[in-house]
Design a protein around this motif. Structure first.
Motif, short mmCIF file in Angstrom:
data_model
loop_
_atom_site.label_atom_id
_atom_site.label_comp_id
_atom_site.label_asym_id
_atom_site.label_seq_id
_atom_site.Cartn_x
_atom_site.Cartn_y
_atom_site.Cartn_z
N TYR A 100 -65.32 15.87 -58.69
CA TYR A 100 -64.45 15.15 -57.74
C TYR A 100 -64.69 15.61 -56.31
O TYR A 100 -64.73 14.78 -55.38
CB TYR A 100 -62.99 15.34 -58.11
CG TYR A 100 -62.07 14.53 -57.22
CD1 TYR A 100 -61.90 13.16 -57.44
CD2 TYR A 100 -61.40 15.12 -56.15
CE1 TYR A 100 -61.08 12.40 -56.61
CE2 TYR A 100 -60.59 14.38 -55.32
CZ TYR A 100 -60.42 13.02 -55.55
OH TYR A 100 -59.63 12.27 -54.72
N ASP A 106 -69.92 20.76 -55.60
CA ASP A 106 -70.60 20.27 -56.79
C ASP A 106 -71.90 21.03 -57.03
O ASP A 106 -72.22 21.42 -58.15
CB ASP A 106 -70.88 18.77 -56.65
CG ASP A 106 -71.40 18.15 -57.94
OD1 ASP A 106 -71.19 18.75 -59.02
OD2 ASP A 106 -72.03 17.09 -57.87
N ALA A 160 -65.96 12.85 -65.27
CA ALA A 160 -65.27 12.75 -63.98
C ALA A 160 -66.11 12.00 -62.95
O ALA A 160 -65.58 11.25 -62.12
CB ALA A 160 -64.93 14.15 -63.47
N LEU A 161 -67.43 12.19 -62.98
CA LEU A 161 -68.31 11.45 -62.06
C LEU A 161 -68.21 9.95 -62.30
O LEU A 161 -68.27 9.16 -61.35
CB LEU A 161 -69.76 11.93 -62.24
CG LEU A 161 -70.13 13.26 -61.60
CD1 LEU A 161 -71.54 13.67 -62.01
CD2 LEU A 161 -70.01 13.20 -60.08
N ARG A 164 -64.84 8.82 -60.68
CA ARG A 164 -64.52 9.23 -59.31
C ARG A 164 -64.32 8.06 -58.36
O ARG A 164 -63.47 8.11 -57.48
CB ARG A 164 -65.62 10.15 -58.79
CG ARG A 164 -65.32 10.75 -57.44
CD ARG A 164 -66.34 11.80 -57.05
NE ARG A 164 -67.68 11.24 -56.96
CZ ARG A 164 -68.76 11.95 -56.64
NH1 ARG A 164 -68.63 13.25 -56.39
NH2 ARG A 164 -69.95 11.39 -56.58
N ASN A 165 -65.09 7.01 -58.55
CA ASN A 165 -65.02 5.88 -57.61
C ASN A 165 -64.30 4.67 -58.19
O ASN A 165 -64.46 3.55 -57.68
CB ASN A 165 -66.44 5.48 -57.17
CG ASN A 165 -67.12 6.59 -56.38
OD1 ASN A 165 -66.50 7.24 -55.55
ND2 ASN A 165 -68.41 6.79 -56.65
N LEU A 169 -58.35 5.39 -58.37
CA LEU A 169 -58.49 6.61 -57.57
C LEU A 169 -58.63 6.26 -56.09
O LEU A 169 -58.09 6.97 -55.22
CB LEU A 169 -59.70 7.41 -58.03
CG LEU A 169 -59.60 8.04 -59.43
CD1 LEU A 169 -60.84 8.87 -59.73
CD2 LEU A 169 -58.36 8.92 -59.55
N ARG A 179 -55.68 15.79 -52.76
CA ARG A 179 -56.72 15.91 -53.79
C ARG A 179 -56.16 16.50 -55.08
O ARG A 179 -56.50 16.06 -56.17
CB ARG A 179 -57.87 16.78 -53.27
CG ARG A 179 -58.79 16.09 -52.29
CD ARG A 179 -59.93 17.01 -51.89
NE ARG A 179 -60.91 16.33 -51.07
CZ ARG A 179 -62.02 16.89 -50.60
NH1 ARG A 179 -62.25 18.18 -50.87
NH2 ARG A 179 -62.87 16.21 -49.89
N ILE A 183 -56.29 14.67 -58.75
CA ILE A 183 -56.94 15.27 -59.92
C ILE A 183 -55.96 15.44 -61.06
O ILE A 183 -56.25 15.10 -62.21
CB ILE A 183 -57.57 16.62 -59.53
CG1 ILE A 183 -58.74 16.40 -58.57
CG2 ILE A 183 -58.06 17.35 -60.78
CD1 ILE A 183 -59.35 17.69 -58.03
N LEU A 187 -56.64 11.53 -62.31
CA LEU A 187 -57.94 11.70 -62.97
C LEU A 187 -57.81 12.29 -64.37
O LEU A 187 -58.33 11.73 -65.34
CB LEU A 187 -58.85 12.57 -62.10
CG LEU A 187 -60.29 12.76 -62.58
CD1 LEU A 187 -61.00 11.41 -62.67
CD2 LEU A 187 -61.05 13.68 -61.63
#
Length: 286
Positions: A100, A106, A160-161, A164-165, A169, A179, A183, A187
């Motif tokens: 995230y 990352d 999660a990748l 993410r978009n 979110l 954030r 999360i 998420l």
């Protein structure tokens, strides 16, 4: 929660795994009600077979095998659940945060995960457990967590990748949510199935690895659980002297508990993965 239990009830693997797990949870919760006595108590009945007084016989030291098996359920479950839970928490912290946050976070966290992944697990856990074996269960749990979190972190990062978009979110970001809030409350709830599967896999790894280490004498051999029972049975040549129950019963308990976690893991994947349910129904219908 009600939907989850309803799904488990209609899945054979999940129901079987849950019943086995509940059985061992009962043993761990009330061992004195099921097999009262001290597992360390030595009697004059050495290497006794199955009898009315000792339902599973006695060890080569005169200790009641049934009492040791029942009282050994608690430390076995403690190692499996605590190690699995801590490894899962660490996997979530590293994997989800890396995906995230992105950028340098990352890169660093992903590099750290890769380094841990390529370290040979068995030699590392043997060294840790052997060097600190006198600290017993605490060091055993630490060793299992240190060696058992990285694979789950990689899986959670990939999931999660992919999320993410997503629009929900993006909507939270537009609202100005922090954030940490995004999360925790946006998420992670959408990754529940993978997190649960990660916990079950980590618990399975923990119980099997811990039992193997204890069998090798790398745990606290003065404690009473299934792994140390196997250690003393092997040390006293139980199979060669006719003490089959002494060796077989704790091994069977380890196998059954591992099977429970494996069944729940596989079944939960079927329950939570929409791609699997239609295929299975079509096969049944045909």
């Amino acid at each position: 929660m009600a939907t989850l239990f309803r799904a488990i009830r209609h899945n054979g693997k999940a129901a079987a795994g849950l019943l086995i797990l509940i059985f061992f949870l009962v043993l761990a919760a009330v061992p004195d009600l099921i097999a009262p006595g001290n597992p360390a108590t030595i009697t004059n009945d050495v290497s006794l077979g199955i009898s009315g007084q000792h339902w599973l016989g006695t060890t080569g030291f005169g200790q009641d095998i049934l009492v040791q098996v029942v009282h050994g359920a608690r430390p076995a479950l403690l190692i499996a659940v605590v190690s699995g839970l801590l490894a899962t928490v660490l996997s979530v912290l590293v994997g989800v945060s890396a995906a995230y946050l992105g950028g340098i976070w990352d890169d660093v966290l992903n590099l750290f995960t890769d380094v841990v992944l390529v370290i040979p697990t068995l030699p590392l856990v043997v060294v840790i457990a052997g060097y600190f074996s006198h600290h017993s269960i605490t060091v055993m749990i630490i060793a299992l967590v240190v060696t058992g979190w990285s694979f789950g972190a990689r899986q959670l990062r990939v999931q999660a990748l992919s999320l993410r978009n997503r629009d929900f979110l993006e909507a939270a970001r537009v609202r100005g949510e922090r954030r940490s809030y995004i999360i925790m409350f946006e998420l992670l709830p959408n990754m529940t199935s993978l997190i649960v599967a990660n916990f079950l896999g980590a618990a399975l790894y923990s119980i099997l690895t811990a039992s193997g280490l204890e069998f090798l004498g790398l745990g606290d051999v003065n404690s009473y659980d299934w792994g140390t029972m196997l250690y003393w049975a092997q040390n006293q040549s139980a199979l060669q002297t006719g003490g089959y129950v002494w060796a077989a019963v704790p091994g069977l308990c380890i196998a059954l508990l591992g099977t429970a976690f494996a069944l729940l893991n596989n079944a939960f994947d079927e329950i939570s993965n929409p791609a699997l349910r239609p295929v299975r129904r079509l096969r049944v219908a045909s």
